[in-house]
Design a protein around this motif. Structure first.
Motif, short mmCIF file in Angstrom:
data_model
loop_
_atom_site.label_atom_id
_atom_site.label_comp_id
_atom_site.label_asym_id
_atom_site.label_seq_id
_atom_site.Cartn_x
_atom_site.Cartn_y
_atom_site.Cartn_z
N ALA A 156 166.22 43.00 69.27
CA ALA A 156 165.13 42.11 69.66
C ALA A 156 165.35 40.68 69.17
O ALA A 156 164.45 39.84 69.27
N LYS A 157 166.55 40.42 68.63
CA LYS A 157 166.97 39.08 68.23
C LYS A 157 166.12 38.48 67.10
O LYS A 157 165.87 37.28 67.06
N VAL A 158 165.68 39.34 66.17
CA VAL A 158 165.10 38.83 64.93
C VAL A 158 166.27 38.44 64.03
O VAL A 158 167.11 39.29 63.69
N PRO A 159 166.38 37.18 63.64
CA PRO A 159 167.57 36.74 62.88
C PRO A 159 167.61 37.34 61.48
O PRO A 159 166.58 37.39 60.79
N THR A 160 168.76 37.80 61.07
CA THR A 160 168.90 38.37 59.73
C THR A 160 168.60 37.34 58.65
O THR A 160 168.21 37.70 57.54
N SER A 161 168.74 36.07 58.98
CA SER A 161 168.47 35.01 58.00
C SER A 161 167.00 34.88 57.66
O SER A 161 166.63 34.23 56.68
N ARG A 162 166.13 35.52 58.46
CA ARG A 162 164.69 35.48 58.21
C ARG A 162 164.15 36.88 57.98
O ARG A 162 162.99 37.20 58.28
N LEU A 163 164.99 37.73 57.39
CA LEU A 163 164.64 39.13 57.18
C LEU A 163 165.09 39.56 55.79
O LEU A 163 166.21 39.27 55.38
N VAL A 164 164.20 40.24 55.04
CA VAL A 164 164.57 40.82 53.75
C VAL A 164 164.10 42.26 53.70
O VAL A 164 163.21 42.67 54.45
N ILE A 165 164.70 43.03 52.79
CA ILE A 165 164.43 44.46 52.71
C ILE A 165 163.95 44.82 51.31
O ILE A 165 164.52 44.38 50.32
N ALA A 197 164.06 46.82 48.25
CA ALA A 197 165.20 47.58 47.75
C ALA A 197 165.11 47.76 46.25
O ALA A 197 164.83 46.81 45.52
N LEU A 198 165.37 49.00 45.80
CA LEU A 198 165.42 49.31 44.37
C LEU A 198 166.80 49.84 43.98
O LEU A 198 167.46 49.31 43.10
N GLY A 199 167.23 50.92 44.64
CA GLY A 199 168.51 51.54 44.33
C GLY A 199 169.68 50.85 44.99
O GLY A 199 169.52 50.04 45.91
N ASP A 200 170.86 51.19 44.52
CA ASP A 200 172.07 50.49 44.97
C ASP A 200 172.33 50.63 46.46
O ASP A 200 172.80 49.68 47.11
N LYS A 201 172.03 51.79 47.03
CA LYS A 201 172.34 52.02 48.44
C LYS A 201 171.58 51.05 49.34
O LYS A 201 172.15 50.44 50.25
N VAL A 202 170.29 50.90 49.07
CA VAL A 202 169.49 49.99 49.90
C VAL A 202 169.74 48.54 49.52
O VAL A 202 169.68 47.65 50.36
N LEU A 203 170.03 48.27 48.26
CA LEU A 203 170.43 46.91 47.89
C LEU A 203 171.67 46.48 48.69
O LEU A 203 171.73 45.37 49.24
N LYS A 204 172.65 47.36 48.77
CA LYS A 204 173.86 47.04 49.53
C LYS A 204 173.55 46.87 51.02
O LYS A 204 174.12 46.00 51.68
N LEU A 205 172.63 47.68 51.53
CA LEU A 205 172.23 47.54 52.93
C LEU A 205 171.56 46.19 53.15
O LEU A 205 171.81 45.52 54.17
N SER A 206 170.72 45.78 52.22
CA SER A 206 170.03 44.50 52.36
C SER A 206 171.03 43.34 52.38
O SER A 206 170.82 42.34 53.07
N ALA A 207 172.09 43.47 51.60
CA ALA A 207 173.12 42.43 51.59
C ALA A 207 173.88 42.38 52.91
O ALA A 207 174.28 41.31 53.36
N LYS A 208 174.05 43.54 53.51
CA LYS A 208 174.85 43.63 54.74
C LYS A 208 174.05 43.29 56.00
O LYS A 208 174.59 42.69 56.94
N ARG A 209 172.75 43.66 56.00
CA ARG A 209 171.99 43.59 57.24
C ARG A 209 170.82 42.60 57.22
O ARG A 209 170.09 42.51 58.21
#
Length: 283
Positions: free
Chosen positions: A125-134, A136-148
């Motif tokens: 839907a073209k929501v820019p990743t630059s205006r999106l945060v997740i 995150a507590l654990g490493d798996k989702v922290l790494k996902l937040s960095a990637k996506r």
């Protein structure tokens, strides 16, 4: 590296986290005090209808969700709301999303995979990743937040978690932890207020597991929570004491700290006013 760092969202050093939207006039007061952002928690609905009145009443304040729950707000509807807000107020809205709590979601299944699917839908839907945060507590989702996404918005954590999150994320990813505060030098009263809020999270596995990783014992995280735990996640004391605690997040790698004022809605603006000076804000 400088070029990558410039891509981080600019929410100022300190912002305000609220459990639900504040009134537009309160948002204006927050902006005047020098806080850079207002985070709206409480799993807002997909229409994000609170956003325009706040953004229309302010000039520079950034507005963020902390967070939209992927189980209760359908991705396409959220994306449409994002684009509506962005068209009216370019560059002032940050979309925070997260998976919520397994204990409070009947259809909570494979949360990591569901989060990835939700991110895929926002991408489509073209929501820019630059205006999106997740969230995150654990490493798996922290790494996902960095990637996506642009980065991570950890909730109910400590400066020690912030240091670990920064190590996991790397230097170029946005990191905005939340921290609760009670402006009083009465330690017993502050802990009582803190426990009223933290009690809800003492039943939730994602927070319990995160505290275990941070070194808290089973006795610490058993209800009603030890003084050590409450003091770690709820700062109290003078305005200077609280500001010093919040600055520890910055020293440990936070780009932005979202301050949640406890003690009732009537404490919000007075507490933020007292903190503005010690935090070095223009107010």
């Amino acid at each position: 590296m400088t070029e990558s760092l410039s891509l981080k969202p600019d929410l100022g050093r300190y912002g305000v986290w609220t459990f639900g939207a504040v009134q537009p006039e309160q948002a204006l007061e927050i902006e005047k005090l020098g806080y850079g952002a207002l985070w709206v928690g409480g799993s807002p609905a997909a229409d994000l209808s609170f956003a325009e009145p706040i953004l229309e009443s302010t000039q520079t304040l950034q507005l963020a969700t902390g967070i939209v729950n992927i189980w209760t707000a359908e991705a396409q509807a959220v994306a449409e709301s994002y684009h509506r807000i962005e068209a009216a107020h370019p560059g002032r809205f940050l979309l925070g999303i997260g998976v919520g709590h397994p204990e409070h979601t009947g259809e909570y299944r494979k949360p990591y995979e569901a989060l990835v699917e939700y991110l895929d839908a926002l991408d489509a839907a073209k929501v820019p990743t630059s205006r999106l945060v997740i969230a995150a507590l654990g490493d798996k989702v922290l790494k996902l937040s960095a990637k996506r996404s642009a980065g991570a918005h950890p909730y109910l954590t400590t400066p020690e978690h912030t240091a670990h999150a920064r190590d996991v994320l790397g230097e170029t990813v946005f990191l905005a932890p939340e921290h609760k505060v009670v402006l009083t030098t009465d330690g017993a009263a502050a802990r009582a207020i803190g426990r009223e809020t933290v009690d809800f999270y003492l039943n939730l596995s994602n927070y319990l597991n995160n505290w275990r990783r941070l070194g808290f014992t089973e006795d610490d995280i058993a209800k009603p929570g030890s003084d050590k735990l409450i003091d770690a996640v709820v700062a109290h004391g003078t305005a200077e004491n609280i500001a010093s605690r919040l600055r520890q997040h910055v020293a440990n790698g936070a780009d932005h700290v979202a301050i949640q004022v406890l003690g009732g809605p009537d404490k919000l603006i007075p507490t933020l006013t007292e903190l503005a000076g010690p935090l070095g804000l223009k107010g």
